[in-house]
Design a protein around this motif. Structure first.
Motif, mmCIF file in Angstrom:
data_model
loop_
_atom_site.group_PDB
_atom_site.id
_atom_site.type_symbol
_atom_site.label_atom_id
_atom_site.label_comp_id
_atom_site.label_asym_id
_atom_site.label_seq_id
_atom_site.Cartn_x
_atom_site.Cartn_y
_atom_site.Cartn_z
ATOM 1 N N ASP A 23 0.809 -1.213 0.000
ATOM 2 C CA ASP A 23 0.000 0.000 0.000
ATOM 3 C C ASP A 23 0.845 1.267 0.000
ATOM 4 O O ASP A 23 0.431 2.289 -0.551
ATOM 5 C CB ASP A 23 -0.930 0.017 1.222
ATOM 6 C CG ASP A 23 -1.995 -1.062 1.143
ATOM 7 O OD1 ASP A 23 -2.586 -1.219 0.061
ATOM 8 O OD2 ASP A 23 -2.229 -1.742 2.153
ATOM 9 N N VAL A 24 2.003 1.220 0.631
ATOM 10 C CA VAL A 24 2.827 2.426 0.751
ATOM 11 C C VAL A 24 4.298 2.035 0.866
ATOM 12 O O VAL A 24 4.636 0.988 1.416
ATOM 13 C CB VAL A 24 2.385 3.273 1.972
ATOM 14 C CG1 VAL A 24 2.575 2.508 3.269
ATOM 15 C CG2 VAL A 24 3.126 4.596 2.030
ATOM 16 N N ALA A 25 5.154 2.873 0.281
ATOM 17 C CA ALA A 25 6.608 2.759 0.461
ATOM 18 C C ALA A 25 7.109 4.106 0.937
ATOM 19 O O ALA A 25 6.609 5.149 0.499
ATOM 20 C CB ALA A 25 7.285 2.364 -0.850
ATOM 21 N N TRP A 26 8.088 4.095 1.833
ATOM 22 C CA TRP A 26 8.624 5.371 2.293
ATOM 23 C C TRP A 26 10.133 5.286 2.525
ATOM 24 O O TRP A 26 10.684 4.200 2.735
ATOM 25 C CB TRP A 26 7.916 5.870 3.545
ATOM 26 C CG TRP A 26 8.228 5.139 4.823
ATOM 27 C CD1 TRP A 26 9.400 5.151 5.517
ATOM 28 C CD2 TRP A 26 7.326 4.316 5.587
ATOM 29 N NE1 TRP A 26 9.297 4.390 6.664
ATOM 30 C CE2 TRP A 26 8.033 3.878 6.731
ATOM 31 C CE3 TRP A 26 5.998 3.941 5.412
ATOM 32 C CZ2 TRP A 26 7.446 3.052 7.687
ATOM 33 C CZ3 TRP A 26 5.422 3.124 6.363
ATOM 34 C CH2 TRP A 26 6.138 2.684 7.488
ATOM 35 N N LEU A 27 10.744 6.450 2.495
ATOM 36 C CA LEU A 27 12.141 6.625 2.851
ATOM 37 C C LEU A 27 12.171 7.440 4.131
ATOM 38 O O LEU A 27 11.544 8.509 4.210
ATOM 39 C CB LEU A 27 12.891 7.355 1.737
ATOM 40 C CG LEU A 27 14.335 7.762 2.038
ATOM 41 C CD1 LEU A 27 15.210 6.528 2.232
ATOM 42 C CD2 LEU A 27 14.878 8.643 0.918
ATOM 43 N N SER A 28 12.877 6.932 5.136
ATOM 44 C CA SER A 28 12.935 7.641 6.415
ATOM 45 C C SER A 28 14.379 7.987 6.763
ATOM 46 O O SER A 28 15.330 7.416 6.216
ATOM 47 C CB SER A 28 12.326 6.790 7.533
ATOM 48 O OG SER A 28 13.124 5.648 7.775
ATOM 49 N N ARG A 29 14.512 8.933 7.700
ATOM 50 C CA ARG A 29 15.830 9.302 8.222
ATOM 51 C C ARG A 29 15.752 9.276 9.743
ATOM 52 O O ARG A 29 14.753 9.707 10.329
ATOM 53 C CB ARG A 29 16.216 10.704 7.736
ATOM 54 C CG ARG A 29 17.614 11.129 8.150
ATOM 55 C CD ARG A 29 18.040 12.445 7.519
ATOM 56 N NE ARG A 29 17.264 13.573 8.027
ATOM 57 C CZ ARG A 29 16.399 14.263 7.319
ATOM 58 N NH1 ARG A 29 16.158 13.942 6.050
ATOM 59 N NH2 ARG A 29 15.737 15.277 7.842
ATOM 60 N N VAL A 65 14.559 -4.330 13.210
ATOM 61 C CA VAL A 65 15.248 -4.949 12.082
ATOM 62 C C VAL A 65 16.747 -4.681 12.172
ATOM 63 O O VAL A 65 17.581 -5.575 11.971
ATOM 64 C CB VAL A 65 14.692 -4.416 10.743
ATOM 65 C CG1 VAL A 65 15.553 -4.873 9.562
ATOM 66 C CG2 VAL A 65 13.256 -4.891 10.540
ATOM 67 N N LEU A 66 17.126 -3.461 12.518
ATOM 68 C CA LEU A 66 18.546 -3.100 12.586
ATOM 69 C C LEU A 66 19.269 -3.830 13.708
ATOM 70 O O LEU A 66 20.466 -4.122 13.586
ATOM 71 C CB LEU A 66 18.694 -1.589 12.755
ATOM 72 C CG LEU A 66 18.272 -0.749 11.543
ATOM 73 C CD1 LEU A 66 18.364 0.731 11.862
ATOM 74 C CD2 LEU A 66 19.135 -1.077 10.330
ATOM 75 N N GLY A 107 28.884 3.269 6.208
ATOM 76 C CA GLY A 107 28.208 2.000 6.436
ATOM 77 C C GLY A 107 27.158 2.020 7.524
ATOM 78 O O GLY A 107 26.410 1.043 7.690
ATOM 79 N N SER A 108 27.068 3.086 8.299
ATOM 80 C CA SER A 108 26.038 3.167 9.335
ATOM 81 C C SER A 108 24.683 3.479 8.706
ATOM 82 O O SER A 108 24.598 4.050 7.619
ATOM 83 C CB SER A 108 26.405 4.253 10.361
ATOM 84 O OG SER A 108 26.468 5.524 9.734
ATOM 85 N N ALA A 109 23.610 3.139 9.413
ATOM 86 C CA ALA A 109 22.262 3.324 8.888
ATOM 87 C C ALA A 109 21.832 4.776 9.034
ATOM 88 O O ALA A 109 21.756 5.310 10.137
ATOM 89 C CB ALA A 109 21.281 2.410 9.608
ATOM 90 N N GLU A 110 21.550 5.412 7.893
ATOM 91 C CA GLU A 110 21.035 6.778 7.898
ATOM 92 C C GLU A 110 19.523 6.789 8.038
ATOM 93 O O GLU A 110 18.942 7.712 8.607
ATOM 94 C CB GLU A 110 21.438 7.483 6.609
ATOM 95 C CG GLU A 110 20.941 8.921 6.517
ATOM 96 C CD GLU A 110 21.384 9.591 5.229
ATOM 97 O OE1 GLU A 110 21.526 10.825 5.224
ATOM 98 O OE2 GLU A 110 21.587 8.873 4.229
ATOM 99 N N GLY A 111 18.894 5.755 7.531
ATOM 100 C CA GLY A 111 17.441 5.653 7.572
ATOM 101 C C GLY A 111 17.012 4.301 7.048
ATOM 102 O O GLY A 111 17.805 3.356 7.014
#
Length: 400
Positions: A23-29, A65-66, A107-111
Motif C-alpha cells: 500500500d505504501v513505500a517510504w524513505l525515512s531518516r 530490524v537493525l 556503512g552506518s544506517a542513515e534511515g
C-alpha cells in the motif's frame, strides 16, 4: 539538483511499492530518537503517517530490524508472534512489512526504505528483501541507469504475469476442493467450505495466487471464477448442508458476483467475507450483504481474534457465523489464555446470535477443549484435508 534527487527517490519508492504489491513505500531518516518520513509513495495517510512526521524510533519495526530482533520481511504481521502484540502493529494497521537500511558512506544506517501493506502478503520472502536492498543502494548513489533497467525488467515481468493470469481465467483453471464443517455436539457434517487449487503455472500457494491476481488488477475476476467452479457442484451437496464460499469485500462490490450468487438458492450458501484488503466503504458493503441475506444467504467473518480488522468486520457486518482464528484454536487444550480468549469470543458471538466456528482443529485434545467451551462448529485436518466433495461430506473424525 534537489528536484532531480526527489524525482529519483520517487521513482525508487514507486518501483518498490508496485513490485512488492504494498500500500505504501517510504524513505525515512533517523534523527533525535525519531524516524522521520522524508518521502513516500502510496497511501501514507491511510496508515496514519505524514511526510516530515516523526515517529518513535525505539517503537518502530525498523529499529528491531537493525538490531536483528525482527527479520526484514514479515508477511503476516498480525499473526507473527514477534509483531502481533506490538502497539505499532495495531496503531498503523500493519498487515505486512518489508524494510532495509539506507546507509551512509561509512556503512552506518542513515534511515530505512520500507514497504507496508494493511493486509497480509503471504507471498513475500527473502527475495523481496534483496530487491529492496538493491533499491536502497540506488538511493545511496546518483546513477539512474540501474534504476531504469530494474523498472523495465519489472514492467516486462508484470506483463508476462498478467498474460498468464488472463489465460488461466479464460480457461477457468481453478480446481475447487472442499473441507467439512462439523457440528461439535454430535460430530455430524453440516456443510463444507469451498477452497481453490491452481496449476503450477500460477503457483501452488492459493493465498499467493489470489494476492498476485489482486496486484495485477484481476482479484475479483479470479474470485468470481473460483466461486463459479465451486457452485457447479452445489447440486451434488446433500440437502440440508450449506456450501461456504470465500469472497473479499472488493469482489463483493462487483455486481457480477452478487448476480451470480442470487442465481442460486440462498439458503444453501454461506458467504465468508475474507480480509484481503481494508474496507473503505462499509455502508455499500453492508447494503450488498443485506440484499444477499434477504435471499437466505448466511454471512460469516474469518480470523476472529487475529487482529483489529476482523473485529471491525464483525462490528460492521453483524455476521451469522464467526470463525475463530486457527492461531487461537491450535494448542487450546493446554493454554488457559487461548481458552479465555475463545470463551470471550463465544460470548461475543452469542450476543450477536451468531455461531462460533473453530477452524484449524487438528487434535482430539483441542476438540475436547472446544466442546467443553461450548463452541458450535469445528473444521480442520482432524476431519480430513480439503479434497473432493464426496470425501468432505462423508468425512469421519480421524482420531479413531
Amino acid at each position: 539538483m534537489a528536484t532531480a534527487l526527489a524525482e529519483r527517490r520517487q521513482r525508487v519508492l514507486h518501483l518498490a511499492r508496485t513490485h512488492l504489491g504494498m500500500d505504501v513505500a517510504w524513505l525515512s531518516r533517523f534523527t533525535g530518537g525519531e524516524q522521520l518520513i522524508v518521502q513516500a509513495d502510496g497511501d501514507l495517510a491511510g496508515i496514519g503517517l505524514e511526510i516530515n512526521c516523526g515517529t518513535s524510533y525505539e517503537d518502530s519495526y525498523c529499529a528491531r530490524v537493525l538490531t536483528g530482533d525482527l527479520p526484514s520481511v514479515i508477511p503476516r504481521a498480525r499473526h507473527d508472534p514477534r509483531t502481533r502484540d506490538l502497539p505499532i502493529t495495531a496503531r498503523l494497521g500493519i498487515g505486512a512489512y518489508v524494510g532495509v537500511p539506507v546507509s551512509r558512506p561509512d556503512g552506518s544506517a542513515e534511515g530505512m526504505l520500507c514497504c507496508v501493506s494493511r493486509s497480509a502478503q503471504p507471498r513475500l520472502d527473502d527475495r523481496d528483501a534483496r530487491f529492496l536492498q538493491l533499491l536502497a543502494r540506488l538511493l545511496e548513489e546518483s546513477d539512474d541507469s540501474a534504476l531504469q533497467a530494474a523498472a523495465a525488467d519489472e514492467e516486462q515481468a508484470r506483463d508476462r504475469s498478467r498474460t498468464r493470469m488472463l489465460r488461466a481465467l479464460a480457461a477457468r483453471e481453478v480446481q475447487p476442493v472442499f473441507q467439512a464443517i462439523v457440528r461439535l455436539h454430535d460430530l455430524q457434517v453440516v456443510g463444507v467450505e469451498a477452497l481453490s487449487r491452481f496449476d503450477r503455472s500460477l503457483g501452488t500457494d492459493p493465498a499467493q495466487v489470489f494476492s498476485d491476481a489482486g496486484q495485477l488488477g484481476l482479484g475479483p475476476d479470479l474470485e468470481l471464477v473460483a466461486i463459479e467452479r465451486a457452485l457447479e457442484q452445489l447440486a451434488d451437496l446433500p440437502e440440508g448442508m450449506r456450501l461456504g464460499l470465500n469472497a473479499s469485500p472488493q469482489a463483493l462490490m462487483d455486481p457480477r458476483l452478487t448476480a451470480r450468487l442470487l442465481d442460486e438458492r440462498g439458503d444453501r450458501l454461506c458467504l465468508e467475507v475474507t480480509e484481503h484488503a481494508p474496507v473503505r466503504d462499509y455502508p455499500t458493503l453492508v447494503r450488498t450483504l443485506d440484499g444477499l441475506r434477504a435471499e437466505g444467504v448466511k454471512i460469516a467473518v474469518d480470523d476472529a481474534g487475529a487482529g483489529f480488522a476482523s473485529l471491525r468486520h464483525i462490528l460492521q457486518l453483524r455476521p451469522d457465523s464467526i470463525k475463530l482464528d486457527l492461531e487461537i484454536t491450535r494448542g487450546i487444550a493446554a493454554d488457559p489464555v487461548r481458552q479465555a480468549l475463545a470463551q470471550s469470543l463465544l460470548g461475543f458471538a452469542r450476543s450477536l446470535q451468531a455461531e462460533l466456528l473453530a477452524e484449524g482443529v487438528e487434535t482430539g485434545e483441542d476438540l475436547q477443549a472446544l466442546r467443553s467451551l461450548g463452541v458450535d462448529l469445528v473444521q480442520g485436518y482432524l476431519f480430513g484435508r480439503p479434497g473432493p466433495l464426496a470425501q468432505a461430506v462423508s468425512t469421519k473424525e480421524s482420531r479413531r
